[in-house]
Design an enzyme around this catalytic site. Structure first.
Site, PDB file in Angstrom:
ATOM      1  N   HIS A 414     -45.848  -7.828  28.186  1.00 30.11           N
ATOM      2  CA  HIS A 414     -44.472  -7.332  28.108  1.00 30.11           C
ATOM      3  C   HIS A 414     -43.562  -8.166  29.001  1.00 30.11           C
ATOM      4  CE1 HIS A 414     -44.714  -5.400  32.083  1.00 30.11           C
ATOM      5  NE2 HIS A 414     -45.939  -4.992  31.724  1.00 30.11           N
ATOM      6  N   CYS A 435     -51.242  -5.505  33.410  1.00 27.78           N
ATOM      7  CA  CYS A 435     -50.580  -6.120  32.261  1.00 27.78           C
ATOM      8  C   CYS A 435     -50.259  -7.583  32.545  1.00 27.78           C
ATOM      9  CB  CYS A 435     -49.295  -5.362  31.932  1.00 27.78           C
ATOM     10  SG  CYS A 435     -49.598  -3.725  31.220  1.00 27.78           S
TER      11      CYS A 435
END
Length: 460
Positions: A414, A435
């Site tokens: 992301h 992430c």
């Protein structure tokens, strides 16, 4: 001359008187040389003939034989039959021609004889007489065997013919005894009353099953797996085949399921370690992740059973479960996202061409990005990241413009507009919770290249 005519007149008178007397006598009696059911009833009235015939019939005996060997005898009188021939005899006498008694003086007269309707016997009495005579016990006799499909190592499957056995059908034997007495026969062969097999070698259903088995001698199913052919041969198919309790062809699903397991051992990539030619580190070994496929053994077992039921050769791909199946053993292929944790760099390859390279920030020590071979399963724009931060011990909700989920623990790719810098050692102090943080100006490009099932390769 007068004397001749006088003599002739006397003779004619004598014959006339004799004929008149004979005609009156035989109007109530059967003519000379008359028989009924091989019983001589000459000169007898209906009552007398009935009595004589009844007595003769009552003395009849029947011998029960088995394979020609006498076993026992049954006397008709012991069966207490009702013999009904009076009305028949009376009708025959009424039908007797007025000249029949004259014919009978020189020619035999055989009247219509005894028939089945004349003899009335209680079937239970017959059954009891048979039991007393033979003392039959089914337990001591061989039961009939139905024809069935058998198997041997030497000949394979074949039809085993039916066997009659020696067990007696008591109802049929009773019928044969009754028929014999009514027909004036003297013997009954017990083997004619043996119980017959219900299924013979020519049975339509059995022949259909046999023909189906024969069809499997020429049947093969070809599975196309990752560019390879696996042929399910007739020999293997027949090894799965068995006949159930109703002699119906069926297949051992467990054996098919186990066979598919051996194919998974040979071809499946799920939970496999892989070697990967990375951009900066050369060949690296990848630990298992969500990327990978295998034969769906439950679904494919049913598909094979359907193929077997159709009994038509088929070439097809098997049912596949998982991510990354592309018709080859290389489930990464030439289009993928590569995340190099050591070099804090992410690359995007499309059809073997590097289309993007960018620095990233992966997980901080303690919340490391977990290496593995993954695949994108969810794409969202915009999105909100929801979770728990073990470092701050707080729940969080973080809006982002782009989100690519690639594992089942919450890891994804992301944009991260809060990061002051990307690449280098940034992950040591500002690392993510696992992430892959990507520069906001690069993330739209990554999102455009991404698609569901696209491999994401993460390694250290």
């Amino acid at each position: 001359m007068k004397r001749f005519w006088k003599t002739l007149l006397v003779i004619a008178l004598f014959l006339g008187i004799g004929y008149t007397v004979g005609d009156q006598f035989y109007s109530q009696r059967f003519a000379r040389n008359t028989t009924f059911a091989n019983v001589d009833i000459s000169h007898l009235t209906v009552e007398a003939a009935n009595g004589k015939i009844t007595q003769e019939i009552m003395s009849n005996t029947l011998t029960l034989t088995e394979d020609g060997t006498p076993l026992a005898t049954i006397q008709l009188a012991d069966l207490e039959p009702q013999i009904n021939i009076f009305d028949q005899l009376d009708s025959l006498l009424q039908e007797q021609n007025q000249t029949s008694w004259v014919t009978g003086l020189v020619t035999a007269i055989e009247l219509d004889g005894f028939n089945a309707g004349n003899l009335d016997i209680n079937p239970q009495t017959v059954s009891q007489a048979i039991d007393d005579a033979l003392q039959l016990t089914s337990q001591e006799r061989q039961v009939p065997q139905n024809a069935y499909i058998a198997y041997s190592q030497d000949t394979g499957y074949y039809i085993e013919p039916e066997q009659t056995g020696t067990q007696i059908d008591e109802e049929k034997l009773r019928y044969l005894v009754l028929e014999a007495f009514q027909g004036g026969e003297t013997t009954v062969e017990v083997s004619d009353a043996y119980r017959q097999a219900e299924i013979t070698a020519t049975n339509e259903n059995l022949q259909a099953e046999w023909n189906q088995i024969q069809a499997y001698n020429d049947l093969q199913i070809t599975l196309l797996i990752a560019g390879y052919e696996e042929v399910i041969t007739p020999e293997r198919i027949l090894s799965w085949l068995y006949l159930d309790e109703n002699n119906q062809v069926t297949f051992d699903e467990t054996m098919i399921f186990d066979y598919l397991g051996t194919l998974n051992d040979q071809y499946a990539t799920y939970d496999d370690y892989r070697y990967f030619n990375s951009t900066l580190q050369g060949q690296v070994q990848l630990v298992p992740g969500t990327l990978g496929w295998s034969i769906d053994r439950e679904a494919e077992t049913q598909a094979i059973l359907s193929d077997l039921d159709a009994a038509v050769p088929v070439v097809r791909e098997p049912a596949i479960v998982g991510v990354g199946y592309n018709g080859t053993l290389d489930d990464i292929g030439t289009s993928y996202i590569e995340v190099d944790i050591l070099n804090q760099t992410m690359f995007v390859y499309i059809d073997g061409v590097q289309v993007l390279a960018t620095p990233v920030v992966t997980g901080q020590i303690g919340t490391n990005t977990i290496p593995g071979a993954y695949a994108i399963w969810n794409l969202e724009s915009p999105s909100a990241l929801v979770g728990y931060n073990p470092r701050t011990e707080r729940d969080y909700v973080q809006p982002v413009d782009y989100w690519l989920a690639f594992d089942d623990t919450g890891q994804g790719i992301h944009d991260a507009n809060w990061q002051p810098s990307f690449g280098g050692d940034a992950y040591l102090t500002n690392g993510s919770l696992g992430c892959v943080n990507t520069p906001p100006d690069i993330m739209p490009l990554v999102f455009d290249y991404a698609y569901p099932g696209m491999p994401v390769i993460v390694f250290e």
